[in-house]
Structure formats: C-alpha cells, structure tokens
Design a protein around this motif. Sequence first.
Motif, PDB file in Angstrom:
ATOM      1  N   VAL A  69     100.766  75.812  41.089  1.00 52.68           N
ATOM      2  CA  VAL A  69      99.302  74.417  41.392  1.00 52.68           C
ATOM      3  C   VAL A  69      98.255  74.040  42.051  1.00 52.68           C
ATOM      4  CG1 VAL A  69     100.136  72.255  42.860  1.00 52.68           C
ATOM      5  CG2 VAL A  69     101.741  73.136  41.967  1.00 52.68           C
ATOM      6  N   THR A  70      97.752  73.985  41.533  1.00 50.76           N
ATOM      7  CA  THR A  70      96.298  73.830  41.933  1.00 50.76           C
ATOM      8  C   THR A  70      95.594  73.338  42.548  1.00 50.76           C
ATOM      9  OG1 THR A  70      95.231  73.020  40.011  1.00 50.76           O
ATOM     10  CG2 THR A  70      94.822  75.052  40.143  1.00 50.76           C
ATOM     11  N   ALA A  71      96.341  71.661  42.433  1.00 50.55           N
ATOM     12  CA  ALA A  71      95.886  70.535  43.936  1.00 50.55           C
ATOM     13  C   ALA A  71      97.446  69.768  43.726  1.00 50.55           C
ATOM     14  CB  ALA A  71      95.229  69.813  43.262  1.00 50.55           C
ATOM     15  N   LEU A  72      97.287  69.060  44.557  1.00 53.41           N
ATOM     16  CA  LEU A  72      98.299  67.861  45.128  1.00 53.41           C
ATOM     17  C   LEU A  72      98.008  67.153  44.916  1.00 53.41           C
ATOM     18  CD1 LEU A  72     100.718  69.817  48.008  1.00 53.41           C
ATOM     19  CD2 LEU A  72     101.055  69.751  46.014  1.00 53.41           C
ATOM     20  N   VAL A  73      98.129  66.154  43.663  1.00 53.97           N
ATOM     21  CA  VAL A  73      97.381  64.323  43.808  1.00 53.97           C
ATOM     22  C   VAL A  73      98.442  63.778  43.390  1.00 53.97           C
ATOM     23  CG1 VAL A  73      96.316  63.454  41.976  1.00 53.97           C
ATOM     24  CG2 VAL A  73      95.787  65.676  42.142  1.00 53.97           C
ATOM     25  N   ALA A  74      98.352  62.561  44.203  1.00 53.78           N
ATOM     26  CA  ALA A  74      98.710  61.268  45.213  1.00 53.78           C
ATOM     27  C   ALA A  74      98.290  60.358  44.005  1.00 53.78           C
ATOM     28  CB  ALA A  74      99.018  60.816  46.622  1.00 53.78           C
ATOM     29  N   GLN A  75      99.063  60.203  43.074  1.00 50.82           N
ATOM     30  CA  GLN A  75      98.874  59.261  41.659  1.00 50.82           C
ATOM     31  C   GLN A  75     100.119  58.466  40.953  1.00 50.82           C
ATOM     32  OE1 GLN A  75      97.404  60.761  38.022  1.00 50.82           O
ATOM     33  NE2 GLN A  75      97.355  62.648  38.798  1.00 50.82           N
ATOM     34  N   ASN A  76     100.035  57.583  40.732  1.00 49.05           N
ATOM     35  CA  ASN A  76     101.037  56.688  39.589  1.00 49.05           C
ATOM     36  C   ASN A  76      99.667  55.909  38.397  1.00 49.05           C
ATOM     37  OD1 ASN A  76      99.240  54.372  40.475  1.00 49.05           O
ATOM     38  ND2 ASN A  76      99.751  54.115  42.171  1.00 49.05           N
ATOM     39  N   THR A  77     100.255  55.276  37.147  1.00 48.34           N
ATOM     40  CA  THR A  77      99.893  55.182  36.024  1.00 48.34           C
ATOM     41  C   THR A  77      98.940  54.064  36.635  1.00 48.34           C
ATOM     42  OG1 THR A  77     101.433  52.797  36.538  1.00 48.34           O
ATOM     43  CG2 THR A  77     102.243  54.888  35.371  1.00 48.34           C
ATOM     44  N   GLN A  78      98.361  53.690  37.658  1.00 53.28           N
ATOM     45  CA  GLN A  78      97.300  53.166  37.802  1.00 53.28           C
ATOM     46  C   GLN A  78      96.352  53.613  38.248  1.00 53.28           C
ATOM     47  OE1 GLN A  78      98.293  48.577  38.679  1.00 53.28           O
ATOM     48  NE2 GLN A  78     100.021  50.250  39.983  1.00 53.28           N
ATOM     49  N   GLY A  79      96.381  54.791  38.989  1.00 53.86           N
ATOM     50  CA  GLY A  79      95.258  55.428  39.826  1.00 53.86           C
ATOM     51  C   GLY A  79      94.913  56.535  40.369  1.00 53.86           C
ATOM     52  N   VAL A  80      94.237  57.282  40.988  1.00 52.96           N
ATOM     53  CA  VAL A  80      94.237  58.351  41.927  1.00 52.96           C
ATOM     54  C   VAL A  80      94.181  57.942  43.580  1.00 52.96           C
ATOM     55  CG1 VAL A  80      93.697  60.374  42.924  1.00 52.96           C
ATOM     56  CG2 VAL A  80      93.884  60.401  39.754  1.00 52.96           C
ATOM     57  N   ARG A  81      94.822  58.341  44.501  1.00 49.55           N
ATOM     58  CA  ARG A  81      94.942  57.998  45.630  1.00 49.55           C
ATOM     59  C   ARG A  81      94.469  58.559  46.446  1.00 49.55           C
ATOM     60  NH1 ARG A  81     100.271  54.170  46.695  1.00 49.55           N
ATOM     61  NH2 ARG A  81     100.044  52.540  44.797  1.00 49.55           N
ATOM     62  N   SER A  82      94.367  60.252  46.146  1.00 47.81           N
ATOM     63  CA  SER A  82      94.730  61.296  47.151  1.00 47.81           C
ATOM     64  C   SER A  82      94.040  62.739  46.439  1.00 47.81           C
ATOM     65  CB  SER A  82      94.660  61.193  48.519  1.00 47.81           C
ATOM     66  OG  SER A  82      95.962  61.211  48.292  1.00 47.81           O
ATOM     67  N   VAL A  83      93.858  63.304  47.159  1.00 49.54           N
ATOM     68  CA  VAL A  83      93.586  65.100  46.434  1.00 49.54           C
ATOM     69  C   VAL A  83      93.856  66.156  47.489  1.00 49.54           C
ATOM     70  CG1 VAL A  83      92.625  66.031  44.766  1.00 49.54           C
ATOM     71  CG2 VAL A  83      93.112  64.464  43.984  1.00 49.54           C
ATOM     72  N   HIS A  84      95.823  66.595  47.322  1.00 52.64           N
ATOM     73  CA  HIS A  84      95.242  67.804  48.290  1.00 52.64           C
ATOM     74  C   HIS A  84      94.678  69.167  48.217  1.00 52.64           C
ATOM     75  CE1 HIS A  84      96.663  70.532  51.973  1.00 52.64           C
ATOM     76  NE2 HIS A  84      97.488  70.783  51.361  1.00 52.64           N
ATOM     77  N   THR A  85      94.254  70.233  47.902  1.00 52.27           N
ATOM     78  CA  THR A  85      93.939  71.269  47.724  1.00 52.27           C
ATOM     79  C   THR A  85      94.324  72.649  48.788  1.00 52.27           C
ATOM     80  OG1 THR A  85      91.797  70.730  46.445  1.00 52.27           O
ATOM     81  CG2 THR A  85      91.992  72.796  46.458  1.00 52.27           C
ATOM     82  N   PRO A  86      95.363  73.140  47.976  1.00 56.06           N
ATOM     83  CA  PRO A  86      96.152  74.328  48.882  1.00 56.06           C
ATOM     84  C   PRO A  86      95.266  75.498  49.181  1.00 56.06           C
ATOM     85  CG  PRO A  86      98.032  73.549  47.748  1.00 56.06           C
ATOM     86  CD  PRO A  86      96.344  73.047  46.981  1.00 56.06           C
ATOM     87  N   PRO A  87      94.826  76.346  49.959  1.00 57.36           N
ATOM     88  CA  PRO A  87      94.192  77.526  49.854  1.00 57.36           C
ATOM     89  C   PRO A  87      94.168  77.960  48.067  1.00 57.36           C
ATOM     90  CG  PRO A  87      94.790  77.734  52.328  1.00 57.36           C
ATOM     91  CD  PRO A  87      96.160  76.611  51.434  1.00 57.36           C
ATOM     92  N   ALA A  88      93.655  79.057  48.319  1.00 63.14           N
ATOM     93  CA  ALA A  88      93.103  79.374  46.905  1.00 63.14           C
ATOM     94  C   ALA A  88      94.042  80.484  47.139  1.00 63.14           C
ATOM     95  CB  ALA A  88      91.845  79.912  46.817  1.00 63.14           C
ATOM     96  N   SER A  89      94.056  81.289  48.355  1.00 58.66           N
ATOM     97  CA  SER A  89      94.749  82.394  48.412  1.00 58.66           C
ATOM     98  C   SER A  89      96.644  82.107  48.718  1.00 58.66           C
ATOM     99  CB  SER A  89      94.945  83.190  49.957  1.00 58.66           C
ATOM    100  OG  SER A  89      95.064  81.396  50.813  1.00 58.66           O
ATOM    101  N   PHE A  90      96.807  80.504  48.010  1.00 64.65           N
ATOM    102  CA  PHE A  90      97.773  80.315  48.158  1.00 64.65           C
ATOM    103  C   PHE A  90      98.158  80.386  46.285  1.00 64.65           C
ATOM    104  CE2 PHE A  90     101.527  77.025  47.580  1.00 64.65           C
ATOM    105  CZ  PHE A  90     102.716  77.782  47.680  1.00 64.65           C
ATOM    106  N   LEU A  91      97.495  79.569  45.352  1.00 65.84           N
ATOM    107  CA  LEU A  91      96.956  80.162  44.312  1.00 65.84           C
ATOM    108  C   LEU A  91      97.699  81.720  43.665  1.00 65.84           C
ATOM    109  CD1 LEU A  91      96.823  78.697  41.012  1.00 65.84           C
ATOM    110  CD2 LEU A  91      94.078  78.539  41.958  1.00 65.84           C
TER     111      LEU A  91
END
Length: 519
Positions: A69-91
């Motif tokens: 997982v590169t990003a945690l995205v709060a979205q649904n069929t109507q659109g994106v609400r917010s994006v949380h990007t974990p540290p690259a070290s965790f990727l």
Amino acid sequence: MSLQSSGRWLASVEFCRACSALSSNGAAMTIRTTPRVLSIAGTDPSGGAGIQADLKSIAANGGYGMAAVTALVAQNTQGVRSVHTPPASFLTEQLTAVSDDVCIDAVKIGMLGDSEVIGTVGRWLAEVSPAVVVLDPVMVATSGDRLLAAEAEEALRLLLNQAHLVTPNLPELAVLLGAAPAADWQEALAQGRELSRRHGVMVLVKGGHLPAEDCPDALVDVNGRLAGEVVEFRSGRVRTKNTHGTGCSLSAAMATVQARTGDWTESLKEVKEWLFGALVRADELEVGKGSGPIHHFHQHTPRPADRFSTEVWERTAGIRAEIMELDFVRQLAAGTLSEAQFGYYLAQDARYLNGYSRALARASALAPTEQEQLFWAKSAHNCIEVEAQLHREWLAGRGVQSEQGPVTKAYVDHLLAVSAAGSYAELVAAVVPCYWLYAHVGGELYDRYKSAGAAGHPYGAWIETYADEEFAEATRQAVAIMDAAAQQLPEQERERMMAAFEHSARYELHFFDAPRLYA
C-alpha cells in the motif's frame, strides 16, 4: 535505510534473482498458470479501485494477488475525500517483506503520490527486476483533477524507463509528454509512439475518453517488440455510468495475463474481452450512488437469464437502437433541434404524463405489498407535480399549445387498456419502459451532450435533468418490481407481460419520432 534493513533488502534481491533464474528463460511466463502478481498502489475502501480492484482483477484473470500500500485513500463511488500517505520507509518494509519470501512473476504499479514514494519503488524495481512491470501512471482523474504533485511528475517519467508497459489515459499521456490531450484517435496513437520512443516502453493507448461510438485500444511500441508499431483492438462502447476503477483493473489484468501468456498482443485481446464483459454487467452490482465499480467476476457469476428484465431488455435491443438513430435524438444531443419540434415534444409529454399517472395510480391500487403501493403512488404524484412542472416552465411564455397528438393518444390508450383489463404484472410491464427507456435514452443524450461541449446548448438545462440519480434509483426499483411480479408466473402470463413491455417500448420509439411528423 538501516544496516539491518539493507541486509534484508539484499537478501530479498538474491532470492528473487534466484527465482528468476529458475523460472524466466524467455518462455517462463507461459508456464506460470497461476502467476504471483504484486500490486503497488493506494486503497479504495468502497472496493472499486486501487488495491482492492487490482486484487479482484488479478484473481479474476487467474493470478495470485499480493499488495503493497502506497496511500490510504478515503473515497467512495462519488469521489475522494482525503489521502494519507504512510512513510516511504514503511513502503520499503512492505516491498521487502513480500520479495523476501515470494517469487514475484509480475508487478502492477498504480497510485504513488509523491517523489519519495516513486523513488522507493524505483530502487526496489532496479534491485528485484520483475519479469513483468505494468505502470498505470495515476496522474489525472477522469474528472480532470490532478492526482500527482507537479514536482513528482518528472520522477514518474523516469520510472517509465523501468516499466515494460505503461497504461495512461489520454490526459495522463499528454502530461507525460508535456503536450495537450489528443483530440482524436490518430493523434493519440502519435503521442503513444512518441512516449514509446522517449522511454523505450510499450504504451497501451486507450480511447475511452474520446467521443466515439466505439472504444479502441492499442499497444504501441517503436522498439520492435510487436508485429507492428501499432496493434489495435476495437469494441463497442458500453453505456454505463459504472466505470469506477476501470484503469486500475485494466492494468492489473494486463500484468496478470502477460505473466501467463508471455505475449502482449494475446494479453490485450484476452483482457479487453474480459473488461468489456465487466462493463456490460457492471449495473448488476448496484454499488454506491455515484460511478459504481465494474463486475470483475462476471465470467464466474451466472448471468441472470431467468430474470424477466434480462430477457425483455435483450428482446427490445433493436427498438433502442432505432431510437438512438432518430433525427430527433441526434439533433437534440447536438443542440440543433428546432425549437418547434422540441416544444411539440414537451407539450405532448405533458399530456402523456397525465394519462401515465393514471396507470401508475392503478398499479398502486393493485400492488400486493405496501412498499410497492407507496412506490407507484409516489411515482404518480411525481408525474403531475414534478416532471410536468419542468415542462410547464419551459413552455411558459413561448406560446406553445398542442392538442393531443395521435401517437400520444395511442400510447395513453394502450396504458389505460392494460390498466383496465390486465393483471398487476402485465400493467407493471407496460409502465416500466417509460422509466427504463427514458433513463437509457437520457443517459445516451447526456453523454453526447457532454462530449459535444455543454456551453451554450439551447436544451442543456433540460438534458441535465437526465443526470438525476433519484430518477435512476427509481428506475432500478421499477425494474426490480417487474422482476418480482414475473417470478413463478406461468409461461402464458409471462408472454403477456412481454407483449405489454414490447408494445410500450415501440410506443416510446414512435413518441420520440412524432415531432418530426407532426410539429
């Protein structure tokens, strides 16, 4: 990176190289009947796009799916609400955890977000060297919104050099080249050739954003890896709003099938057929209020052939095709329809709705359940108080007056005759085409209107009403009620339902054509 994590990274590299030596000798991909495919992308909690769509696509096309997982995205069929990007070290930890343990046959890369994440993925690819790398450059949404920071765009361009196939939509293809989006298919292919030349990568050019009746896709490579520079496949355009995650699903499927076949042309042929079916049956899922997901597992799910609606919709396909070819519909979409014809149509529709509301009220009286009774009663009310009001507002001040025309009279007489003599099931079948065909034609009109450019369209405000989700939901409910009414009926009664539906559908065709004849 710590010395300890660096050691794990190197151990992972040696493990994957050993797997590659054992299973990749130029024909290795053809012997992996169940390829192990890693998706590197963001999430979609509603399940239609991102990692969730990738895993479904991989499974649907015969692969074993894994995910980083590169990003945690709060979205649904109507659109994106917010994006949380974990540290690259965790990727990095995720990537090495997989490649420490599993031989990876193919990688699909989706949403990356920023330069640090792109760099992390690039370093991992350089060390592990997967046999198949498909990059979906998530940069520009279908809505036109930019999904990648401008400073990260150059980093993503460099990542192209490590991919075997890149699958941009047309706006993304233009951004990668620093050009304007292609206006037609030939320009899109030319841009694909240029991207292939610059980065030595094969490009899947997709025509879904173009306003055409068909939907072309092509593999483009100027480096001699295909039978020609362009290998093109075409299919019909599927008229559905439920296209959420199509790009994610396509790229993940291409990575999976390529790891099975080892032939990019064969892979695109197979994937395009699968994706076409996933779009055709997307509406069956009924997920979300916006642009819903495609049906990833359609080939494993029996088509509901026993549903009355499926059978009757297929039997009236010719009528729908005739409607879309009418001059009235073509000119209405283009904004070239005369005001006299449009005024006649609205005036007749206002008269029709009065009779139609009576048929709906009769359906409410005959309904076997309280829920259905309320649905038809509300629909009858809307005909008179809501929809007819739209007509009156447009007609007011224009002096448009029209007696009931012959087509309107015949259609209303048909509905009232079924109301008086037919069963509840037969009446439902007679009234549903006004919902279903109106929604279908309206959706087509809206798509054409938007593709042609909405600015200055004389009937734009009226066509915009076709995008109303409340009416779309009412249509789904009406069709579901029809299916319920048809269940366990004797064949003779189902045929009467079928005849009632087909007669109404034919009247819908004549109704759309009436302004040409009588205005």
